[in-house]
Motif scaffolding. Sequence first.
Motif, PDB file in Angstrom:
ATOM      1  N   GLY A  76       1.180  -5.938 -10.038  1.00 17.94           N
ATOM      2  CA  GLY A  76       2.100  -5.554  -8.977  1.00 17.94           C
ATOM      3  C   GLY A  76       3.414  -4.943  -9.390  1.00 17.94           C
ATOM      4  O   GLY A  76       3.844  -3.942  -8.817  1.00 17.94           O
ATOM      5  N   SER A  77       4.100  -5.500 -10.379  1.00 18.37           N
ATOM      6  CA  SER A  77       5.401  -4.934 -10.724  1.00 18.37           C
ATOM      7  C   SER A  77       5.271  -3.564 -11.374  1.00 18.37           C
ATOM      8  O   SER A  77       6.194  -2.749 -11.308  1.00 18.37           O
ATOM      9  N   ALA A  78       4.124  -3.261 -11.957  1.00 16.11           N
ATOM     10  CA  ALA A  78       3.889  -1.912 -12.473  1.00 16.11           C
ATOM     11  C   ALA A  78       3.812  -0.931 -11.310  1.00 16.11           C
ATOM     12  O   ALA A  78       4.275   0.205 -11.415  1.00 16.11           O
ATOM     13  N   VAL A  79       3.257  -1.376 -10.186  1.00 15.95           N
ATOM     14  CA  VAL A  79       3.212  -0.552  -8.975  1.00 15.95           C
ATOM     15  C   VAL A  79       4.635  -0.204  -8.557  1.00 15.95           C
ATOM     16  O   VAL A  79       4.942   0.953  -8.244  1.00 15.95           O
ATOM     17  N   LEU A  80       5.513  -1.199  -8.568  1.00 21.41           N
ATOM     18  CA  LEU A  80       6.903  -0.971  -8.169  1.00 21.41           C
ATOM     19  C   LEU A  80       7.598   0.027  -9.096  1.00 21.41           C
ATOM     20  O   LEU A  80       8.354   0.887  -8.637  1.00 21.41           O
ATOM     21  N   ALA A  84       8.922   3.652  -7.782  1.00 19.80           N
ATOM     22  CA  ALA A  84      10.339   4.028  -7.945  1.00 19.80           C
ATOM     23  C   ALA A  84      10.450   5.379  -8.656  1.00 19.80           C
ATOM     24  O   ALA A  84      11.275   6.218  -8.287  1.00 19.80           O
ATOM     25  N   MET A  85       9.610   5.602  -9.660  1.00 23.42           N
ATOM     26  CA  MET A  85       9.637   6.875 -10.374  1.00 23.42           C
ATOM     27  C   MET A  85       9.201   8.019  -9.455  1.00 23.42           C
ATOM     28  O   MET A  85       9.780   9.104  -9.493  1.00 23.42           O
ATOM     29  N   LEU A  86       8.204   7.782  -8.637  1.00 23.64           N
ATOM     30  CA  LEU A  86       7.754   8.805  -7.695  1.00 23.64           C
ATOM     31  C   LEU A  86       8.835   9.113  -6.665  1.00 23.64           C
ATOM     32  O   LEU A  86       9.029  10.265  -6.290  1.00 23.64           O
ATOM     33  N   ALA A  87       9.561   8.084  -6.234  1.00 25.82           N
ATOM     34  CA  ALA A  87      10.633   8.275  -5.257  1.00 25.82           C
ATOM     35  C   ALA A  87      11.781   9.098  -5.845  1.00 25.82           C
ATOM     36  O   ALA A  87      12.412   9.886  -5.136  1.00 25.82           O
ATOM     37  N   GLU A  88      12.050   8.928  -7.125  1.00 28.61           N
ATOM     38  CA  GLU A  88      13.097   9.717  -7.793  1.00 28.61           C
ATOM     39  C   GLU A  88      12.775  11.196  -7.727  1.00 28.61           C
ATOM     40  O   GLU A  88      13.661  12.022  -7.566  1.00 28.61           O
ATOM     41  N   GLY A  89      11.498  11.513  -7.898  1.00 31.83           N
ATOM     42  CA  GLY A  89      11.057  12.885  -7.755  1.00 31.83           C
ATOM     43  C   GLY A  89      11.137  13.759  -8.982  1.00 31.83           C
ATOM     44  O   GLY A  89      10.537  14.825  -9.014  1.00 31.83           O
ATOM     45  N   ASP A  95       2.705  16.577  -8.607  1.00 28.92           N
ATOM     46  CA  ASP A  95       1.364  16.138  -8.199  1.00 28.92           C
ATOM     47  C   ASP A  95       0.896  14.884  -8.926  1.00 28.92           C
ATOM     48  O   ASP A  95      -0.300  14.699  -9.153  1.00 28.92           O
ATOM     49  N   THR A  96       1.824  14.017  -9.294  1.00 28.11           N
ATOM     50  CA  THR A  96       1.461  12.719  -9.842  1.00 28.11           C
ATOM     51  C   THR A  96       1.188  11.787  -8.673  1.00 28.11           C
ATOM     52  O   THR A  96       1.938  11.762  -7.690  1.00 28.11           O
ATOM     53  N   ARG A  97       0.109  11.007  -8.782  1.00 26.63           N
ATOM     54  CA  ARG A  97      -0.267  10.083  -7.720  1.00 26.63           C
ATOM     55  C   ARG A  97      -0.546   8.706  -8.307  1.00 26.63           C
ATOM     56  O   ARG A  97      -1.160   8.577  -9.363  1.00 26.63           O
ATOM     57  N   LEU A  98      -0.099   7.683  -7.588  1.00 26.04           N
ATOM     58  CA  LEU A  98      -0.454   6.300  -7.909  1.00 26.04           C
ATOM     59  C   LEU A  98      -1.806   6.046  -7.269  1.00 26.04           C
ATOM     60  O   LEU A  98      -1.966   6.210  -6.059  1.00 26.04           O
ATOM     61  N   VAL A  99      -2.783   5.679  -8.068  1.00 28.85           N
ATOM     62  CA  VAL A  99      -4.153   5.506  -7.590  1.00 28.85           C
ATOM     63  C   VAL A  99      -4.414   4.033  -7.299  1.00 28.85           C
ATOM     64  O   VAL A  99      -4.154   3.173  -8.140  1.00 28.85           O
ATOM     65  N   ASP A 100      -4.930   3.761  -6.098  1.00 29.47           N
ATOM     66  CA  ASP A 100      -5.283   2.399  -5.700  1.00 29.47           C
ATOM     67  C   ASP A 100      -6.722   2.138  -6.130  1.00 29.47           C
ATOM     68  O   ASP A 100      -7.664   2.397  -5.381  1.00 29.47           O
ATOM     69  N   ALA A 101      -6.876   1.694  -7.376  1.00 24.20           N
ATOM     70  CA  ALA A 101      -8.204   1.450  -7.949  1.00 24.20           C
ATOM     71  C   ALA A 101      -8.091   0.338  -8.980  1.00 24.20           C
ATOM     72  O   ALA A 101      -7.024   0.128  -9.553  1.00 24.20           O
TER      73      ALA A 101
END
Length: 108
Positions: A76-80, A84-89, A95-101
């Motif tokens: 979970g904390s890796a997700v956070l 946060a990095m994706l939100a920074e932009g 085109d980086t995506r966090l994959v739910d797998a």
Amino acid sequence: MSGTRQVGIVLVSHSGPVAESVAELARGLAAGGVTAPVAPAGGLPNGGLGTSAELIGRAAASVDRGAGVAVLVDLGSAVLTVKAMLAEGDELPEDTRLVDAPFVEGAV
């Protein structure tokens, strides 16, 4: 495959050895076939347990082949950290995506 756009894969684990082992497993199960670029981003820069935006950013840049980067995480904390990095932009390639797998199965 030189010059071909590919999706890169980053494996984010709280443990460097775990991320490296899963990357090795994913590559090994390809049985010598063509694989997507895969990079582990595990642990902290000093080798301790945790997640590091610095290591994640470096790994993502190393596998970016122009078609995006898929990021898989172990806990979970890796997700956070990745969210946060994706939100920074500007910390991850476009085109980086966090994959739910699942971590291991998703990597393979």
